[in-house]
Design a protein around this motif. Structure first.
Motif, PDB file in Angstrom:
ATOM      1  N   LYS A  31      -5.790  11.842   0.912  1.00  0.00           N
ATOM      2  CA  LYS A  31      -4.941  12.443   1.947  1.00  0.00           C
ATOM      3  C   LYS A  31      -3.808  11.497   2.328  1.00  0.00           C
ATOM      4  CE  LYS A  31      -4.909  13.525   6.834  1.00  0.00           C
ATOM      5  NZ  LYS A  31      -5.678  13.523   8.087  1.00  0.00           N
ATOM      6  N   GLU A  32      -4.081  10.212   2.456  1.00  0.00           N
ATOM      7  CA  GLU A  32      -3.024   9.288   2.868  1.00  0.00           C
ATOM      8  C   GLU A  32      -1.921   9.208   1.814  1.00  0.00           C
ATOM      9  OE1 GLU A  32      -4.367   5.325   3.443  1.00  0.00           O
ATOM     10  OE2 GLU A  32      -5.403   5.186   1.516  1.00  0.00           O
ATOM     11  N   ALA A  33      -2.259   9.457   0.526  1.00  0.00           N
ATOM     12  CA  ALA A  33      -1.233   9.491  -0.517  1.00  0.00           C
ATOM     13  C   ALA A  33      -0.359  10.730  -0.356  1.00  0.00           C
ATOM     14  CB  ALA A  33      -1.885   9.475  -1.897  1.00  0.00           C
ATOM     15  N   LEU A  34      -0.981  11.843  -0.003  1.00  0.00           N
ATOM     16  CA  LEU A  34      -0.202  13.061   0.251  1.00  0.00           C
ATOM     17  C   LEU A  34       0.771  12.842   1.401  1.00  0.00           C
ATOM     18  CD1 LEU A  34      -2.963  15.821  -0.031  1.00  0.00           C
ATOM     19  CD2 LEU A  34      -1.162  15.319  -1.685  1.00  0.00           C
ATOM     20  N   ASP A  45       9.655  19.485  -3.582  1.00  0.00           N
ATOM     21  CA  ASP A  45       8.565  18.637  -4.074  1.00  0.00           C
ATOM     22  C   ASP A  45       7.349  18.749  -3.147  1.00  0.00           C
ATOM     23  OD1 ASP A  45      10.129  17.868  -6.157  1.00  0.00           O
ATOM     24  OD2 ASP A  45      10.476  15.809  -5.474  1.00  0.00           O
ATOM     25  N   ILE A  46       7.619  18.778  -1.841  1.00  0.00           N
ATOM     26  CA  ILE A  46       6.515  18.945  -0.883  1.00  0.00           C
ATOM     27  C   ILE A  46       5.818  20.272  -1.135  1.00  0.00           C
ATOM     28  CG2 ILE A  46       5.930  19.235   1.554  1.00  0.00           C
ATOM     29  CD1 ILE A  46       8.224  17.331   2.234  1.00  0.00           C
ATOM     30  N   LEU A  47       6.593  21.336  -1.299  1.00  0.00           N
ATOM     31  CA  LEU A  47       6.007  22.663  -1.477  1.00  0.00           C
ATOM     32  C   LEU A  47       5.285  22.772  -2.817  1.00  0.00           C
ATOM     33  CD1 LEU A  47       8.865  24.888  -0.019  1.00  0.00           C
ATOM     34  CD2 LEU A  47       6.713  24.233   1.061  1.00  0.00           C
ATOM     35  N   THR A  48       5.755  22.060  -3.834  1.00  0.00           N
ATOM     36  CA  THR A  48       5.080  22.080  -5.130  1.00  0.00           C
ATOM     37  C   THR A  48       3.670  21.523  -5.012  1.00  0.00           C
ATOM     38  OG1 THR A  48       7.166  21.855  -6.332  1.00  0.00           O
ATOM     39  CG2 THR A  48       5.157  21.204  -7.500  1.00  0.00           C
ATOM     40  N   VAL A  49       3.524  20.396  -4.309  1.00  0.00           N
ATOM     41  CA  VAL A  49       2.196  19.808  -4.131  1.00  0.00           C
ATOM     42  C   VAL A  49       1.357  20.655  -3.180  1.00  0.00           C
ATOM     43  CG1 VAL A  49       0.943  17.766  -3.328  1.00  0.00           C
ATOM     44  CG2 VAL A  49       3.058  17.498  -4.632  1.00  0.00           C
ATOM     45  N   ARG A  58       0.829  -1.208   0.000  1.00  0.00           N
ATOM     46  CA  ARG A  58       0.000   0.000   0.000  1.00  0.00           C
ATOM     47  C   ARG A  58       0.861   1.255   0.000  1.00  0.00           C
ATOM     48  NH1 ARG A  58      -2.740  -1.012   4.199  1.00  0.00           N
ATOM     49  NH2 ARG A  58      -1.688   0.266   5.748  1.00  0.00           N
ATOM     50  N   GLU A  59       1.938   1.243   0.798  1.00  0.00           N
ATOM     51  CA  GLU A  59       2.825   2.401   0.873  1.00  0.00           C
ATOM     52  C   GLU A  59       3.420   2.715  -0.499  1.00  0.00           C
ATOM     53  OE1 GLU A  59       4.606   5.392   3.459  1.00  0.00           O
ATOM     54  OE2 GLU A  59       3.022   3.909   3.784  1.00  0.00           O
ATOM     55  N   ARG A  60       3.801   1.693  -1.235  1.00  0.00           N
ATOM     56  CA  ARG A  60       4.364   1.918  -2.567  1.00  0.00           C
ATOM     57  C   ARG A  60       3.302   2.478  -3.522  1.00  0.00           C
ATOM     58  NH1 ARG A  60       7.692  -2.750  -1.441  1.00  0.00           N
ATOM     59  NH2 ARG A  60       6.238  -4.205  -2.446  1.00  0.00           N
ATOM     60  N   GLN A 112       2.823   6.163  -2.710  1.00  0.00           N
ATOM     61  CA  GLN A 112       3.917   6.998  -3.213  1.00  0.00           C
ATOM     62  C   GLN A 112       3.799   7.199  -4.718  1.00  0.00           C
ATOM     63  OE1 GLN A 112       7.694   5.459  -1.882  1.00  0.00           O
ATOM     64  NE2 GLN A 112       7.006   5.366   0.259  1.00  0.00           N
ATOM     65  N   HIS A 113       3.312   6.163  -5.425  1.00  0.00           N
ATOM     66  CA  HIS A 113       3.099   6.298  -6.867  1.00  0.00           C
ATOM     67  C   HIS A 113       2.003   7.340  -7.144  1.00  0.00           C
ATOM     68  CE1 HIS A 113       2.768   5.244 -11.079  1.00  0.00           C
ATOM     69  NE2 HIS A 113       1.455   5.093 -10.920  1.00  0.00           N
ATOM     70  N   VAL A 114       0.921   7.301  -6.346  1.00  0.00           N
ATOM     71  CA  VAL A 114      -0.148   8.298  -6.502  1.00  0.00           C
ATOM     72  C   VAL A 114       0.400   9.699  -6.243  1.00  0.00           C
ATOM     73  CG1 VAL A 114      -2.364   9.101  -5.588  1.00  0.00           C
ATOM     74  CG2 VAL A 114      -1.964   6.651  -5.897  1.00  0.00           C
ATOM     75  N   PHE A 115       1.259   9.827  -5.230  1.00  0.00           N
ATOM     76  CA  PHE A 115       1.845  11.136  -4.920  1.00  0.00           C
ATOM     77  C   PHE A 115       2.677  11.646  -6.102  1.00  0.00           C
ATOM     78  CE2 PHE A 115       5.437  13.670  -3.376  1.00  0.00           C
ATOM     79  CZ  PHE A 115       4.762  14.701  -2.733  1.00  0.00           C
ATOM     80  N   GLU A 116       3.424  10.779  -6.722  1.00  0.00           N
ATOM     81  CA  GLU A 116       4.239  11.197  -7.866  1.00  0.00           C
ATOM     82  C   GLU A 116       3.366  11.706  -9.007  1.00  0.00           C
ATOM     83  OE1 GLU A 116       7.469  11.550  -7.811  1.00  0.00           O
ATOM     84  OE2 GLU A 116       7.574  10.737  -5.769  1.00  0.00           O
ATOM     85  N   THR A 117       2.186  11.113  -9.182  1.00  0.00           N
ATOM     86  CA  THR A 117       1.273  11.638 -10.219  1.00  0.00           C
ATOM     87  C   THR A 117       0.777  13.028  -9.838  1.00  0.00           C
ATOM     88  OG1 THR A 117      -0.692  10.623  -9.224  1.00  0.00           O
ATOM     89  CG2 THR A 117       0.535   9.303 -10.818  1.00  0.00           C
ATOM     90  N   TYR A 118       0.511  13.245  -8.528  1.00  0.00           N
ATOM     91  CA  TYR A 118       0.126  14.592  -8.088  1.00  0.00           C
ATOM     92  C   TYR A 118       1.242  15.591  -8.396  1.00  0.00           C
ATOM     93  CZ  TYR A 118      -3.585  12.358  -5.273  1.00  0.00           C
ATOM     94  OH  TYR A 118      -4.681  11.649  -4.854  1.00  0.00           O
TER      95      TYR A 118
END
Length: 756
Positions: A706-709, A724-728, A683-685, A688-694
């Motif tokens: 939210k859990e993906a963020l 990267d954090i600030l970009t999202v 699930r964690e992986r 993280q993949h969903v976050f990269e799409t964001y």
């Protein structure tokens, strides 16, 4: 009792079977705490004046004598203003005793009711609100009533205000005010009370008082532009633009006389106490004092201090009280209260300033209690202005921690001011000691601002309880529902030993478990309350994970474990009882209390996003394996209650297939710990993949997980990818960021790191 360096309290009283001094031993044989010494700090002069009077010894008998003397002198000077004829004088034309002049009988007024005069929107005729709208039988304002001139049916909402232009001798110009009329007088003759409609003599007396010049030195300043008088209530529409407009003519004279006579007392302590007592009548003798014919279910209750607290509100029905009616009983009560405090020693230091500007010595304070402003719930500086103007010194509102449109203070400003205050608290508090924060707000954003400000300076939140006002008890709450409660937040400053150890092993698993050991040792053990064993929300795995992450992030270190690894480590290292984690000796104490309990309270879980939805499913399947069909209706009901508006919708089927297993009968079950950890890593992986799409997408993120963020933020923080954090973060709605403490924490700290 004995208190060690970490604030732990031990009972040092001897036990009967121990070879220690007996209970009859002299006091020197037992350990005792010294005198409590308090430092009281507030930005408001009115607040610190109250604090001074409550914490400084006073001769209560001398206070009562002086207060009564002043009231008698004011009655000699101004008593004629509050006289009314009970039996007016009269004379007959005939001869003899029956034709002689009778002197009449006067009464002393307790209060006079003033009613606003309105205009009928149909015929333009004037109507006195109390006469037409108040039901004489129920003593309540009717929803609708007829116009006395044209009989048209109307309500208060449809009436027009009757305004008039008058000359203000103080301002030396004409001003616009509302037309008001005295309609009822409550008075007494001896001990017996009566009421009457104002007669010609009463109206003549009021006109005479109105012609008197305003007393020299009476506060007359123009009200500054502030939320409580302009943005919200716009009390200028009620004819109030300057301080003297808050008071009717009689009140101006008697309040000025009372204040001046108290000010000339030579004894400074007695003078302060007398001013303190007069100060308490300022709001109650102003236009803010509403007439309430029914109080607590009975007719004709007291009209003392009937103003609305926390707001400048001028009612259509005003109760103008006399100084004796409002102060005689109060004087006796103050004397009784303060005579019981004769043992007070001057161990309190009172300071009027912002705590953020305080010069308290580092690590000098044993305990802190703070009751900060709650965002924009109450505008303290605005509300204090009326009373403080009598003292000639008002609150400096620039450093006031508040959200205020009139002063252009935003939630970010509030959070920054609170962070500065908590930083001072953290520096002044001794390591290992505690702070209590009393808090209430109906907005999640303000609650999260408080949490983030607390943790950002180094405090660790250990306990959050809600005050049940009906039963006067404290209950455990979860952060998701905390904003709607009156809260008591307990936070501690970690001791130096933990900080030193943590710096040596920060960023490793050892650092994580060092913190958890320390933190669990400071969390309260569930207590028995009327036979019910109360749970401790902070001992749940997800809140322990949040505190661990915050401890690392706020100190600038990477978080070495993800949620799955952390939860697995909790289960390996600590005792688990009813979803709560304990150190071994705490678990033994919990077991003992569990056996004594009649019932065990369940900690609430509010489903707001995919993560909490998974926890909810986990709890249901731990109770017993269930099919998807059995879970679906229960899940839909929970997910509809408080699901976040920006949270991506989730299907129960997806949660089941990703995080749980099926048995041979097709029922869903909780996987064993090894399987659960493996599923959590997968699930964690995925997250993280969903976050990269964001991160790669453009435009605003309207709907997201939210859990993906959070998973992406944790991973990016570990790799020091702060931009990267600030970009999202820049793509998230501001409201979402403000209302989530974890997202807000990453955003603030990533910004600090990115800016060096």
């Amino acid at each position: 009792y004995f208190v060690d360096d970490e604030g732990n309290i031990f009972d040092r009283r001897p036990t009967p079977d121990a070879h220690t001094p007996s209970l009859s031993a002299p006091p020197s044989a037992l350990s005792r705490l010294g005198a409590r010494k308090a430092i009281l700090v507030d930005l408001s002069p009115a607040a610190t004046f109250i604090a001074y009077n409550y914490n400084t010894p006073v001769d209560a008998a001398a206070f009562e004598r002086e207060a009564n003397r002043i009231l008698r002198e004011v009655e000699v000077e101004c008593g004629w203003m509050y006289e009314t004829w009970h039996v007016p004088p009269s004379s007959d034309a005939g001869d003899g005793p029956q034709g002689e002049l009778t002197r009449g009988i006067k009464g002393r007024i307790n209060y006079t009711v003033w009613s606003e005069v309105f205009l009928c929107p149909e015929c333009g005729g004037e109507l006195v609100f109390l006469n037409e709208a108040l039901d004489p039988e129920t003593q309540r304002v009717r929803e609708s009533f007829p116009c006395p001139h044209c009989a048209a049916e109307m309500s208060k909402r449809t009436l027009d205000k009757c305004r008039m232009t008058v000359y203000d001798p103080v301002l030396r110009r004409t001003v616009e005010t509302l037309k008001r009329q005295p309609v009822l007088i409550d008075y007494q003759v001896g001990r017996k009370r009566y009421s009457k409609r104002p007669d010609v003599a009463d109206l003549t007396l009021l006109e005479k008082v109105e012609t008197l010049p305003i007393p020299f030195g009476f506060p007359i300043s123009e009200l500054p532009y502030m939320h409580m008088t302009h943005e919200r209530m716009r009390i200028a529409n009620h004819g109030v633009t300057h301080l003297h407009h808050f008071f009717l003519p009689r009140a101006r004279h008697v309040l000025h006389a009372l204040w001046n006579k108290a000010q000339v007392i030579s004894d400074s302590r007695l003078r302060a106490m007398l001013l303190f007592s007069v100060e308490q009548a300022i709001w109650g003798m102003s236009l803010l004092n509403r007439y309430q014919p029914i109080q607590y279910g009975r007719v004709g209750g007291s009209q003392v201090n009937r103003y609305l607290s926390g707001v400048y509100y001028i009612s259509s029905l005003i109760s103008e009280v006399s100084p004796w009616y409002i102060l005689e009983g109060k004087t006796a009560r103050l004397r009784k209260a303060f005579s019981g405090l004769h043992d007070i020693t001057e161990n309190a230091v009172v300071s009027t300033q912002s705590i953020a500007a305080s010069t308290l010595s580092a690590e000098s304070v044993d305990y802190i209690f703070t009751d900060p402003p709650f965002g924009e719930n109450i505008y303290y500086a605005d509300l204090n202005y009326l009373v403080e103007s009598w003292h000639g010194v008002t609150t400096d509102s620039a450093p006031e921690a508040i959200v205020d449109r009139a002063k252009r203070k935003t939630l970010d400003d509030y959070q920054g001011l609170m962070r500065a205050a908590f930083r001072t608290y953290h520096q002044a508090l001794k390591p290992g000691r505690w702070m209590t924060v009393e808090f209430h707000n109906s907005h999640n954003a303000v609650w999260n601002a408080i949490q983030e400000a607390l943790q950002s300076v180094g405090f660790v939140i250990a306990d959050v309880r809600t005050l049940d006002k009906q039963s006067s008890s404290y209950r455990q709450v979860t952060a998701a529902s905390a904003a709607k409660q009156d809260l008591v937040i307990s936070a501690y400053k970690p001791n130096d030993n933990l900080e030193v150890r943590f710096r040596r092993v920060a960023g490793t698993g050892q650092g994580v478990w060092d913190f958890v050991d320390y933190h669990l040792g400071r969390l309260p053990v569930p207590v028995l309350l009327e036979g019910r064993l109360e749970g401790v929300a902070e001992r749940q795995n997800y809140l322990l994970f949040d505190r661990m992450v915050a401890f690392h992030v706020q100190r600038g270190y990477p978080v070495p474990l993800n949620a799955a690894e952390f939860y697995a480590g909790l289960n390996e290292r600590y005792s688990v009882r009813d979803k709560m984690y304990f150190l071994p000796h705490q678990a033994a104490e919990y077991d003992r209390r569990f056996l004594q309990a009649q019932e065990v309270g369940q900690l609430p879980l509010i489903v707001t996003d995919r993560g909490s939805a998974r926890q909810w499913v986990h709890l249901r399947l731990e109770e017993s394996p269930r099919t998807e069909g059995e879970l679906q209706p229960l899940f839909m009901r929970e997910a509809q209650r408080a699901w976040g508006g920006n949270e991506e919708p989730v299907e129960l089927r997806d949660i089941l297939h990703e995080d749980f297993i099926q048995d041979a009968e097709g029922r869903w079950c909780v996987p064993d710990p090894n399987q659960e950890q493996h599923l959590a890593q997968l699930r964690e992986r995925r997250l993280q993949h969903v976050f990269e799409t964001y991160l790669k997408e453009k435009g605003r993120l309207r709907v997201f997980r939210k859990e993906a963020l959070l998973a992406g933020f944790r991973h990016a923080w570990r790799e020091q990818r702060y931009t990267d954090i600030l970009t999202v973060v820049a793509r998230l709605p501001v409201r979402v960021l403000q209302e989530d403490p974890q997202l807000l924490m990453y955003a603030d700290n990533a910004r600090i790191k990115a800016e060096g």
